[in-house]
Every structure is written in structure tokens, then in C-alpha cells.
Design an enzyme around this catalytic site. Structure first.
Site, mmCIF file in Angstrom:
data_model
loop_
_atom_site.group_PDB
_atom_site.id
_atom_site.type_symbol
_atom_site.label_atom_id
_atom_site.label_comp_id
_atom_site.label_asym_id
_atom_site.label_seq_id
_atom_site.Cartn_x
_atom_site.Cartn_y
_atom_site.Cartn_z
ATOM 1 N N ASP A 103 -36.763 -9.273 17.723
ATOM 2 C CA ASP A 103 -37.866 -8.959 18.314
ATOM 3 C C ASP A 103 -38.731 -7.950 17.584
ATOM 4 O OD1 ASP A 103 -39.566 -9.779 20.340
ATOM 5 O OD2 ASP A 103 -38.985 -7.990 21.465
ATOM 6 N N ASP B 219 -30.043 -1.220 14.201
ATOM 7 C CA ASP B 219 -31.442 -0.350 14.259
ATOM 8 C C ASP B 219 -31.617 0.784 13.235
ATOM 9 O OD1 ASP B 219 -33.910 -1.060 16.650
ATOM 10 O OD2 ASP B 219 -34.204 0.841 15.613
ATOM 11 N N GLY C 261 -32.659 -2.366 23.644
ATOM 12 C CA GLY C 261 -31.364 -2.903 23.956
ATOM 13 C C GLY C 261 -31.600 -4.124 25.020
ATOM 14 N N LYS D 90 -39.642 -13.183 16.271
ATOM 15 C CA LYS D 90 -41.057 -12.952 16.522
ATOM 16 C C LYS D 90 -41.825 -13.059 15.319
ATOM 17 C CE LYS D 90 -42.577 -9.166 18.570
ATOM 18 N NZ LYS D 90 -42.594 -8.125 19.585
ATOM 19 N N ASP E 109 -30.417 0.022 8.211
ATOM 20 C CA ASP E 109 -31.580 -0.785 7.638
ATOM 21 C C ASP E 109 -31.469 -1.869 7.261
ATOM 22 O OD1 ASP E 109 -33.855 -1.628 6.423
ATOM 23 O OD2 ASP E 109 -34.504 0.207 5.426
#
EC number: 2.1.1.166
Length: 243
Positions: A151, A111, A83, A191, A127
Site C-alpha cells: 500500500d 518497512d 500495520g 496501489k 529497504d
């Protein structure tokens, strides 16, 4: 934000560094990880400033440069646990409405696991790869998102090239999800790992965004291959003609 330099005991004096002895039954790699954590200025700053992890400083640094977390923005954080990115987004988009002179944003995190409640953020166990996930997110938001950020990293196999391919595949999936939920002019941040397989991802992003940048924020560890793609100016696909 806290200073990024190494902690010192004074000008010209040697660095203060915590050294950890390898305890019986603990692997050397675990000892090195613990020592790195104890000496990491971002870990120390996160504890001091109340962030849920050092990764919060990565999104802070990216947003300081590209300014996508604006007051009033609707933000989706994929793989949001624990978080830290949510905390930053809540403050920057004014999700709590603390600044009455600015518009109030929305922050939504998804998540695979439960995330501890965070004021100003709405979280769901989901998901994002499942069929209909984009419809659920748009319904929760009440419309399209201004920012989709991720991320996420695939589970490490220990093999650098395999890990690179896995995270590129994950980032490509996140990008496709972003295409389905972003508003015109929106931003995608994710990322990736440097490794030579990013060309298809870059080409796809350049088709749908006006600008695509690749950056390694200062908070990313120097020995890490991670970097972040920041794609701004999303272009909605032209509507298909009716039959």
C-alpha cells in the site's frame, strides 16, 4: 465490517456532520483534512474495531472479492507501517493459529521505519530495493511467499503527474520484488494512481500472472486517484539451462 454509509440521525433526517473551525495559526487545508477525518465512516470504524488505520478496509474489501489471504498463506507486506494491512492478514491467514481446524499462515512486514509490535506478524526494518532484500525475505519466511502486497505511496510533490510517475515506478519495483519471492500461483496486490502511465506495468504483470485486475475498493476516497492492481496466478520463470 462497519456500514459504509454516512452517519445519520434517522430516516429522512439531515446528515450529522462535524464541522471544524479554523484555529488561529492553522492552515485551511489542515482544517479541511481534520474535518474529513472526523466525518469519515472508515476512520470511525477503524477506531471502533481497533485497526491502525482506515486503509485496513481497503485490503479487507480486496480480499473479500479475490480471496488471496487464505488460511496457511505466507504473506509479505511491503511498506507495512503503521500495520493495518498486517492486522487483516494475521486474522485471515490464521497466523496466530486460533482456528485449529485450519492451517497456520505466516505474515511478514518490512518497512523503512520501526513498526509497533503486532501479535502474529514478524516485522523488519528493510529497504526492499536494496540488493539482497529478496534473499533476506525468503530466509525469514523459510521459503517463497504466497502473497506480496503493498500500500506504499511515494512522497507527494503536489504535482499530480509527477506523483503518478513516482508511484508507478514504486509499484514496478514492488512487482519485480514479487517476481523474486512469490510461489507459483501467488498473488501480487499494490496501489497505483490512475494517470495513463500504467501500460508498461500492466504488460509486465500480464506476462507473469494469469489474471490482472484493476479495482478501486469502496474504502478508497472518491476524490482520490488511487486504485489497486490485483494480479493472481503467478507463473515462475522457466529455469535457465545449465551451461
Amino acid at each position: 465490517m462497519a456500514a459504509k454509509g454516512k452517519q445519520t440521525s434517522g430516516r429522512g433526517q439531515r446528515e450529522l456532520r462535524v464541522r471544524v473551525k479554523t484555529a488561529k495559526g492553522r492552515k485551511l487545508s489542515s482544517t479541511r483534512w481534520l474535518e474529513r477525518q472526523l466525518n469519515d465512516p472508515y476512520v470511525q470504524a477503524a477506531r471502533r474495531e481497533g485497526y491502525r488505520g482506515r486503509a485496513a478496509y481497503k485490503i479487507i474489501e480486496l480480499d473479500d472479492k479475490y480471496r488471496f489471504l487464505r488460511p496457511g498463506a505466507r504473506v509479505v507486506d511491503l511498506g507495512c507501517a503503521p500495520g493495518g494491512w498486517l492486522q487483516v492478514a494475521v486474522a485471515r491467514v490464521n497466523a496466530l493459529g486460533e482456528d485449529r481446524s485450519k492451517p497456520v499462515g505466516r505474515v511478514l512486514g518490512v518497512d523503512l521505519q520501526e513498526v509497533d509490535p503486532l501479535p502474529g506478524a514478524e516485522t523488519h526494518v528493510l529497504d526492499f530495493l536494496e540488493v539482497g532484500a529478496d534473499d533476506k525475505v525468503r530466509a525469514w519466511l523459510g521459503g517463497r511467499a504466497d502473497v506480496v502486497m503493498s500500500d506504499m505511496a511515494a512522497a507527494s510533490s503536489g504535482h499530480r503527474q509527477t506523483d503518478h510517475l513516482r508511484i508507478i515506478a514504486l509499484c514496478e519495483a514492488a512487482a519485480e520484488f514479487a517476481f523474486d519471492v512469490l510461489e507459483e500461483g501467488g498473488t501480487f496486490v499494490a496501489k497505483v494512481l490512475a494517470g495513463g502511465a500504467e501500460s508498461d506495468l500492466q504488460a509486465r504483470l500480464k506476462q507473469r500472472f494469469t489474471k490482472v485486475a484493476n479495482v478501486k475498493p469502496p474504502a478508497s476516497r472518491a476524490d482520490s486517484a488511487e486504485k489497486y492492481v490485483v494480479a493472481t496466478g503467478f507463473r515462475l520463470a522457466p529455469a535457465e539451462p545449465e551451461a
